[in-house]
Motif scaffolding. Structure first.
Motif, short mmCIF file in Angstrom:
data_model
loop_
_atom_site.label_atom_id
_atom_site.label_comp_id
_atom_site.label_asym_id
_atom_site.label_seq_id
_atom_site.Cartn_x
_atom_site.Cartn_y
_atom_site.Cartn_z
N ALA A 176 45.38 51.96 33.69
CA ALA A 176 44.14 51.83 32.91
C ALA A 176 44.00 52.96 31.89
CB ALA A 176 42.94 51.80 33.83
N ARG A 177 43.81 52.58 30.63
CA ARG A 177 43.60 53.57 29.57
C ARG A 177 42.27 53.34 28.84
NH1 ARG A 177 48.69 56.14 28.32
NH2 ARG A 177 50.04 55.67 30.10
N SER A 178 41.53 52.30 29.24
CA SER A 178 40.29 51.97 28.54
C SER A 178 39.39 51.15 29.46
CB SER A 178 40.58 51.14 27.28
OG SER A 178 41.10 49.86 27.63
N VAL A 179 38.14 51.00 29.04
CA VAL A 179 37.20 50.15 29.78
C VAL A 179 37.74 48.73 29.86
CG1 VAL A 179 34.89 49.13 29.74
CG2 VAL A 179 35.19 51.55 29.21
N GLY A 180 38.34 48.25 28.74
CA GLY A 180 38.89 46.90 28.72
C GLY A 180 39.98 46.70 29.75
N ASP A 181 40.81 47.72 29.96
CA ASP A 181 41.85 47.62 30.99
C ASP A 181 41.23 47.48 32.37
OD1 ASP A 181 43.84 47.89 29.08
OD2 ASP A 181 44.19 50.02 29.46
N ILE A 182 40.20 48.26 32.65
CA ILE A 182 39.51 48.18 33.94
C ILE A 182 38.91 46.79 34.13
CG2 ILE A 182 37.56 49.03 35.29
CD1 ILE A 182 39.63 51.11 35.25
N GLN A 183 38.25 46.28 33.11
CA GLN A 183 37.61 44.97 33.20
C GLN A 183 38.64 43.88 33.47
OE1 GLN A 183 35.67 45.13 29.36
NE2 GLN A 183 33.69 45.56 30.29
N ALA A 184 39.76 43.92 32.76
CA ALA A 184 40.80 42.91 32.94
C ALA A 184 41.38 42.97 34.35
CB ALA A 184 41.90 43.08 31.90
N ALA A 185 41.60 44.19 34.85
CA ALA A 185 42.17 44.36 36.18
C ALA A 185 41.23 43.84 37.26
CB ALA A 185 42.50 45.83 36.42
N VAL A 186 39.97 44.21 37.17
CA VAL A 186 39.00 43.80 38.19
C VAL A 186 38.77 42.28 38.15
CG1 VAL A 186 36.59 44.00 38.92
CG2 VAL A 186 37.87 46.04 38.28
N LYS A 187 38.71 41.73 36.95
CA LYS A 187 38.54 40.27 36.84
C LYS A 187 39.73 39.54 37.45
CE LYS A 187 37.84 36.56 33.48
NZ LYS A 187 37.71 36.21 32.03
N PHE A 188 40.93 40.01 37.17
CA PHE A 188 42.14 39.39 37.73
C PHE A 188 42.14 39.48 39.25
CE2 PHE A 188 46.59 39.55 39.10
CZ PHE A 188 47.13 38.44 38.45
N ALA A 189 41.79 40.65 39.78
CA ALA A 189 41.75 40.83 41.23
C ALA A 189 40.72 39.92 41.88
CB ALA A 189 41.46 42.29 41.56
N ALA A 190 39.57 39.76 41.24
CA ALA A 190 38.53 38.89 41.78
C ALA A 190 38.96 37.44 41.78
CB ALA A 190 37.25 39.06 40.97
N GLU A 191 39.62 37.02 40.72
CA GLU A 191 40.06 35.62 40.61
C GLU A 191 41.08 35.28 41.68
OE1 GLU A 191 41.49 35.41 36.63
OE2 GLU A 191 39.51 34.97 35.76
N HIS A 192 41.89 36.27 42.08
CA HIS A 192 42.97 36.02 43.04
C HIS A 192 42.71 36.62 44.42
CE1 HIS A 192 45.61 34.26 39.98
NE2 HIS A 192 45.17 35.20 39.16
N ASN A 193 41.50 37.13 44.62
CA ASN A 193 41.09 37.68 45.92
C ASN A 193 42.05 38.76 46.41
OD1 ASN A 193 39.40 37.83 48.21
ND2 ASN A 193 40.71 36.42 49.36
N LEU A 194 42.45 39.65 45.52
CA LEU A 194 43.42 40.67 45.87
C LEU A 194 42.76 41.88 46.53
CD1 LEU A 194 45.58 40.71 42.60
CD2 LEU A 194 45.85 39.28 44.64
#
Length: 232
Positions: A131-149
């Motif tokens: 993560a280097r930006s807020v956008g990176d954090i948002q993308a990571a958390v959204k992906f994890a939520a979608e896949h229940n990681l």
């Protein structure tokens, strides 16, 4: 004063918890049938600023050959906290890199390869986002939520409760969020206008304390207090 620059991460974490709890009481781990496909990870890679990271136990290079440059680097840095902080798969306390199965078997990757113990992934995350930006954090958390990681957040790998690592998990690595801003005066978001601090400093989630001390000293100030969970 220390204030995390990514305050939105707290609300994103709450969203992640709510979304995953509704799907299943158990998280999806690496090796499970529910684990995202290569194409799904490839799509995630297009949404973040850096290539996806694939953490490995820090001792792994020495299992190829003890004479390689990589193994020498590992050996020299093994007890160096700053070196460990720069490794995606390394914890400040190596015991948190290991994993103990219910039958008592331990999977780990020891520096002493003469013990003939196979190098295993242990509790080091399988894949993650640098993560280097807020956008990176948002993308990571959204992906994890979608896949229940199962998600872990790692900065330096310094967490006495072991929350910087989890077997089969998806890593959000905040180590490179190094922004430092010194404020002549500072009012926290949402606070009354009369609650203003003088000479405050805002630190990104990846700023280490020696970096924060140097920045404070350069501005003629001294950091005098450390929040007990800040090192995580």
């Amino acid at each position: 004063m220390r204030r995390l620059s990514l305050t939105s991460f707290l609300s994103l974490s709450a969203t992640l918890h709510a979304a995953t709890a509704a799907q299943s009481p158990c998280r999806c781990l690496y090796g499970d049938p529910c684990w995202p496909s290569q194409s799904e990870f490839a799509h995630l890679a297009t949404q973040v600023s850096q290539p996806l990271i694939h953490p490995e136990p820090p001792g792994k290079p020495c299992y190829t050959s003890a004479n390689t440059y990589e193994c020498v680097e590992v050996t020299n840095g093994w007890n160096d906290g700053n070196w460990r902080a720069n490794q995606t798969g390394s914890m400040q306390s190596p015991n948190f890199e290991t994993f103990t199965f219910p039958n008592g078997t331990v999977e780990e990757c020891l520096l002493n390869t003469t013990l003939a113990v196979p190098c295993g992934q242990g509790s080091v995350s399988a894949i993650g986002v640098d993560a280097r930006s807020v956008g990176d954090i948002q993308a990571a958390v959204k992906f994890a939520a979608e896949h229940n990681l199962r998600v872990v957040v790692k900065n330096t790998g310094h967490d006495y409760c072991g929350r910087s690592a989890a077997r089969g998990s998806f890593l959000v690595w905040t180590h490179n969020l190094k922004n430092i801003t010194v404020h002549p005066s500072f009012t926290p978001a949402g606070a009354p206008t009369n609650e203003t601090f003088e000479h405050a400093i805002t630190l990104g989630a990846g700023v280490q304390w020696h970096e924060a001390y140097a920045a404070a000293n350069a501005s003629g100030r001294t950091l005098s207090a450390v929040h007990p969970t800040a090192a995580r």
